[in-house]
Design an enzyme around this catalytic site. Structure first.
Site, mmCIF file in Angstrom:
data_model
loop_
_atom_site.group_PDB
_atom_site.id
_atom_site.type_symbol
_atom_site.label_atom_id
_atom_site.label_comp_id
_atom_site.label_asym_id
_atom_site.label_seq_id
_atom_site.Cartn_x
_atom_site.Cartn_y
_atom_site.Cartn_z
ATOM 1 N N ASP A 187 0.860 -1.191 0.000
ATOM 2 C CA ASP A 187 0.000 0.000 0.000
ATOM 3 C C ASP A 187 0.896 1.240 0.000
ATOM 4 O OD1 ASP A 187 -3.167 0.699 1.206
ATOM 5 O OD2 ASP A 187 -1.631 2.269 1.121
ATOM 6 N N ASP A 247 -3.829 2.407 -5.261
ATOM 7 C CA ASP A 247 -2.545 2.431 -4.547
ATOM 8 C C ASP A 247 -2.250 1.178 -3.740
ATOM 9 O OD1 ASP A 247 -3.935 2.761 -2.102
ATOM 10 O OD2 ASP A 247 -2.328 4.060 -1.351
ATOM 11 N N GLU A 248 -2.962 0.092 -4.010
ATOM 12 C CA GLU A 248 -2.655 -1.123 -3.254
ATOM 13 C C GLU A 248 -2.791 -2.361 -4.127
ATOM 14 O OE1 GLU A 248 -5.562 -2.262 -0.275
ATOM 15 O OE2 GLU A 248 -6.991 -0.872 -1.164
HETATM 16 P P1 TTP Z 1 -5.376 5.138 0.995
HETATM 17 O O1 TTP Z 1 -4.356 4.086 0.735
HETATM 18 O O2 TTP Z 1 -6.548 4.802 1.845
HETATM 19 O O3 TTP Z 1 -4.704 6.398 1.683
HETATM 20 P P2 TTP Z 1 -3.290 7.053 1.457
HETATM 21 O O4 TTP Z 1 -2.446 6.271 0.500
HETATM 22 O O5 TTP Z 1 -3.480 8.479 1.078
HETATM 23 O O6 TTP Z 1 -2.663 7.019 2.915
HETATM 24 P P3 TTP Z 1 -2.018 5.778 3.687
HETATM 25 O O7 TTP Z 1 -0.575 6.127 3.853
HETATM 26 O O8 TTP Z 1 -2.741 5.746 4.984
HETATM 27 O O9 TTP Z 1 -2.233 4.568 2.843
HETATM 28 O O10 TTP Z 1 -5.948 5.694 -0.370
HETATM 29 C C1 TTP Z 1 -5.138 5.838 -1.544
HETATM 30 C C2 TTP Z 1 -5.515 7.075 -2.314
HETATM 31 O O11 TTP Z 1 -6.877 7.039 -2.661
HETATM 32 C C3 TTP Z 1 -5.315 8.350 -1.516
HETATM 33 O O12 TTP Z 1 -4.006 8.858 -1.622
HETATM 34 C C4 TTP Z 1 -6.339 9.264 -2.108
HETATM 35 C C5 TTP Z 1 -7.453 8.352 -2.586
HETATM 36 N N1 TTP Z 1 -8.582 8.394 -1.625
HETATM 37 C C6 TTP Z 1 -9.610 9.301 -1.854
HETATM 38 O O13 TTP Z 1 -9.600 10.036 -2.854
HETATM 39 N N2 TTP Z 1 -10.632 9.358 -0.949
HETATM 40 C C7 TTP Z 1 -10.685 8.566 0.173
HETATM 41 O O14 TTP Z 1 -11.625 8.676 0.991
HETATM 42 C C8 TTP Z 1 -9.617 7.636 0.404
HETATM 43 C C9 TTP Z 1 -9.614 6.752 1.623
HETATM 44 C C10 TTP Z 1 -8.582 7.587 -0.530
HETATM 45 MG MG MG Z 2 -2.252 4.167 0.712
#
Ligand code: TTP
Ligand code: MG
Length: 381
Positions: free
Chosen positions: A28, A126-127
């Protein structure tokens, strides 16, 4: 309070399965959109950076997409109203998202991952999961691969990721979130309970801010409380959700790591927590299922020729109806009207409905050439 609906997770499991003996990584990216922005604009580095809607001096509508770790210290998080984020950190840097850049970066990360294992599944922008079962002889070899991935993503793409390694997809996913940013967490089958028992129950995929209250009412706050209850009591108290919870925390989760386009069909079905007598509710559910599947398959080059409906009445009588089109398509509105045609003959039924499901299959030629790896994939909730 009604029984929580764990429908947000793709559950595909059967009860009574054995503990998994696999090695899976979940990767992730850390604060993904914000990380890409900071990479491309060094002046944002180390600052509270908020990607999302325009805050318009505190009067903006819309939400935060994500924010940097510096911004998280102010209490800002994804999905928060942008006006609230502005209130918490008026001096933060607020920018709009640039989706093209994110999707290009995401593709590059996924290409790197596929260099480590052909068994790969993108789970969101992103995962992703990769399966290392027949590639690594043990978890310490897998940890080396996780470290190599972390390094390569950083060196080549100038962003960071966190990696979880476990015997199932759900354990690997919980592990990747355990030590962000840039964390590598390995959970071997024998240490699952030790790893999970002091965690909040919201770490279990499917238990969110709302549904946790249901468990709180029963005095369950930590995952350890589920272990104390034991399988039988959990299942008695929480039914199918309980079964999922017990399986996750016991390392039982046979969901395969597989890309959507490698499947022979994709379907989604729901068993209602109460049998339903009203078709409006059923049709609203079908709409949800149809949207969910199309959200998943859009942009993946999939076109289906056959659309099927499955309907199970109280007492378990089950019917399936299908329509095959002359040419393959992907069109959520047309698909919905075809499903409405298929359900038409049941609309006068007096019996209550227990389960409803839809399936898309008979994918177009490009996918058929991959017959060897094809299999049916159903999500249940
Ligand atoms: P996530 O992997 O949930 O968050 P993140 O990568 O920003 O942070 P973390 O380090 O905790 O993993 O989500 C990936 C991307 O998806 C995030 O950068 C932006 C988008 N996203 C949204 O647009 N709205 C949302 O509510 C979420 C959860 C994510
Ligand atoms: Mg993330």
């Amino acid at each position: 309070m009604i029984q929580p609906d764990l429908s947000k997770i793709g559950i595909m499991y059967e009860s009574g399965l054995k503990k998994e003996n696999r090695i899976i990584l979940h990767i992730d990216l850390d604060c993904f959109f914000a990380a890409v922005e900071a990479r491309d604009n060094p002046k944002y580095k180390g600052k509270p950076l908020i990607v999302g809607a325009d805050p318009k001096g505190g009067n903006g509508r819309g939400v935060v997409s994500t924010c940097s770790y510096e911004a998280r210290k102010f209490g800002i998080h994804s999905a928060m109203p942008i006006s609230q984020a502005y209130e918490l950190c008026p001096d933060g840097i607020f920018i709009h998202p640039h989706f093209k850049k994110y999707s290009e970066t995401s593709d590059k990360v996924f290409t790197i991952l596929q260099g480590y294992s052909p068994i790969f599944q993108a789970a969101s922008i992103d995962e992703a999961y990769i399966e290392l079962t027949n590639i690594c002889k043990d978890f310490s070899e897998a940890e080396k691969i996780a470290e190599s991935i972390r390094k390569k993503v950083k060196e080549e793409l100038h962003i960071t990721c966190s990696v979880g390694c476990g015997p199932t997809k759900s354990i690997a996913k919980i592990a990747s979130d355990h030590n962000k940013p840039e964390g590598i967490t390995v959970v071997e089958p024998d240490s699952i309970e030790l790893f999970l028992k002091n965690m909040k129950i919201t770490r279990i995929p499917g238990i969110g801010k709302k549904s946790k209250l249901y468990y709180y009412q029963k005095g369950i706050r930590k995952i350890g409380d589920f272990y104390k209850l034991g399988k039988e009591k959990i299942e008695k108290l929480f039914g199918r959700s309980g079964e999922w919870i017990w399986n996750v925390i016991s390392g039982i989760d046979n969901r395969a790591v597989i890309e959507i386009h490698d499947r022979k069909s994709i379907s989604k079905e729901t068993t209602f927590s109460r049998d339903i007598g009203d078709f409006k509710t059923v049709i609203a559910k079908i709409k949800d299922l149809n949207e969910h599947i199309h959200d998943k398959i859009m942009g993946k080059g999939i076109r289906y020729r056959t659309i099927s409906l499955k309907i199970r009445f109280k007492g378990y009588t089950t019917y399936t109806r299908a329509k095959t089109l002359n040419s393959p398509m992907i069109d959520r509105n047309k698909a919905f009207s075809i499903i409405m045609e298929l359900i038409d003959e049941f609309l006068e039924e007096k019996r209550k409905i227990r389960l409803i499901g839809i399936r898309f299959s008979n994918f177009d030629k490009d996918n058929k050439t991959r017959q060897m790896t094809l299999f049916d994939f159903t999500e249940h909730n």
